[in-house]
Write an enzyme that holds these catalytic residues in place. Sequence first.
Site, PDB file in Angstrom:
ATOM      1  N   TYR A  51      -4.301  -1.189  13.970  1.00 24.06           N
ATOM      2  CA  TYR A  51      -3.750  -0.116  14.658  1.00 24.06           C
ATOM      3  C   TYR A  51      -4.217   1.127  13.742  1.00 24.06           C
ATOM      4  CZ  TYR A  51       0.305   3.162  15.407  1.00 24.06           C
ATOM      5  OH  TYR A  51       1.158   4.108  16.111  1.00 24.06           O
TER       6      TYR A  51
ATOM      7  N   ASP B 195      -9.459   2.706   7.262  1.00 32.01           N
ATOM      8  CA  ASP B 195      -8.455   3.195   7.490  1.00 32.01           C
ATOM      9  C   ASP B 195      -7.507   2.535   6.387  1.00 32.01           C
ATOM     10  OD1 ASP B 195      -6.003   4.059   8.174  1.00 32.01           O
ATOM     11  OD2 ASP B 195      -6.196   3.228  10.241  1.00 32.01           O
TER      12      ASP B 195
ATOM     13  N   LYS C 145       1.013   6.905   4.278  1.00 27.62           N
ATOM     14  CA  LYS C 145       2.102   6.414   3.783  1.00 27.62           C
ATOM     15  C   LYS C 145       2.539   6.618   2.348  1.00 27.62           C
ATOM     16  CE  LYS C 145       2.274   3.285   7.699  1.00 27.62           C
ATOM     17  NZ  LYS C 145       1.180   2.665   8.602  1.00 27.62           N
TER      18      LYS C 145
HETATM   19  C1  LIG Z   1       0.779   3.371   9.894  1.00 25.31           C
HETATM   20  C2  LIG Z   1      -0.660   3.463  10.167  1.00 25.31           C
HETATM   21  C3  LIG Z   1      -1.270   4.584  10.811  1.00 25.31           C
HETATM   22  C4  LIG Z   1      -0.600   5.542  11.491  1.00 25.31           C
HETATM   23  O1  LIG Z   1       0.128   6.455  10.558  1.00 25.31           O
HETATM   24  P1  LIG Z   1       1.434   7.262  10.971  1.00 25.31           P
HETATM   25  O2  LIG Z   1       1.799   8.032   9.800  1.00 25.31           O
HETATM   26  O3  LIG Z   1       2.606   6.446  11.477  1.00 25.31           O
HETATM   27  O4  LIG Z   1       0.900   8.124  12.287  1.00 25.31           O
HETATM   28  C5  LIG Z   1      -2.550   4.425  11.023  1.00 25.31           C
HETATM   29  N1  LIG Z   1      -3.436   3.421  10.639  1.00 25.31           N
HETATM   30  C6  LIG Z   1      -2.804   2.439   9.686  1.00 25.31           C
HETATM   31  C7  LIG Z   1      -3.868   1.207   8.986  1.00 25.31           C
HETATM   32  C8  LIG Z   1      -1.616   2.425   9.703  1.00 25.31           C
HETATM   33  O5  LIG Z   1      -0.737   1.360   9.039  1.00 25.31           O
END
Ligand SMILES: *Cc1c(COP(=O)(O)O)cnc(C)c1O
Length: 423
Positions: free
Chosen positions: A141, A236, A264
């Site tokens: 994701y 990511d 995060k």
């Molecule tokens: C949480 C997450 C996102 C998206 O971040 P948001 O702040 O919720 O938009 C993108 N990539 C990864 C790997 C994530 O865990």
Amino acid sequence: MKNDELFQRARKLIPGGVNSPVRAFGAVGGTPRFFARAAGAHLWDVDGKRYVDYVGSWGPMVAGHGHPAVVAAVQAAAANALSYGAPTQAEVELAETLCRLVPSLESVRLVSSGTEATMTAIRLARGFTGRSTIVKFEGCYHGHADALLVKAGSGALTFGNPSSAGVPAEVVAHTAVLSYNDIPGMKKFFSQNGKSVAAVIVEPVAGNMNLVLPAPGFLEALREECTRHGALLILDEVMTGFRVALGGAQARFGIRPDLTTLGKVIGGGLPVGALGGRRDIMDKLAPLGPVYQAGTLSGNPVAVAAGMATLKLVEQPDFQEKIESTTRLLVEGLAAAAKKAGVVFSAQAIGSMFGLYFRASVPGNFAEVMQCDKERFNRFFHAMLERGVYLAPSAYEAGFVSAAHGSAEIEATLAAARGAFAG
Ligand SMILES: *Cc1c(COP(=O)(O)O)cnc(C)c1O
């Protein structure tokens, strides 16, 4: 109960009663908990019940809830200014800190969410290479930007919509989806399509299809194929950054990506995201270059203060070692309790992230994650919730431990698990 009453009210005006889908308990059933307060490793719901928290706001709360240093930094920043929409010293300090801690960052742009970071990274990769194809992996994701919402994990998985309505086929026509940890499959794709690939985007440890570790050689092979074919490698690290190691998964596995996305933890509970990497690529962003990106609240002073204060805690000596050993104690204890109860179960941890699987061995890709006994997880989830342990309300999410979790919380969790596995 106040909780049920609030959910009724919420559902009248907010789609599903929630502002982000996984919160709705749709996968596990029942009523989502509405929270009133948090401190350290604990949450209190609106009815006054206390829980040990293993969600940590889905990752950011690595220092624990309401850490005095973070709260003080936020209060001081807020008293000074909420927003200028103009540069501040704090943004420079956060950029310096990120570039110092994450090995591959030479330049960094702050945004307000992980979704913005990955969306911008994709646009930048396409602008830099002049190519269109993006490669992602099933179950990973990367936020909810259109081009990345194909066979995605997290809430998209939980709700059985690997893709979303409202995303035109043309928009994802340039997004290729491969299987995580499948090195031959990935090499074959590159040998046929390498010249059209702008970037590969990957979670270096997948945390949105439960927890899946990269197989030995997988990340290295991605790095090699990207270099060979002139494609960019985007790690990511929105979830893994400052959780898998101080320098992120890239430090732990020794992989140097071209671009990195963060989120995060770097906001410490307030909205901050970032993308960064090679200077020659980052210089293509506006205002220096032709790739446009902007944000009214980007680098917001209150959010940046929360992030800086959190990173100061995270970089203290032994912070990572302690939290990693707490997380290991948790998963070893859970596996032992399951074994004693005769429950088919496995578990693993890396840094302060963990995965629990109602399956005999840990999964290595999306298809294996799907083999977990989801019904058994749902029963376990509710049994734990009843006993005051708050796990992510889905079998497809990683769990998170904070520095505020100590032996007392682990003991309480294992005692709850002994009851939950028996039920
Ligand atoms: C949480 C997450 C996102 C998206 O971040 P948001 O702040 O919720 O938009 C993108 N990539 C990864 C790997 C994530 O865990």
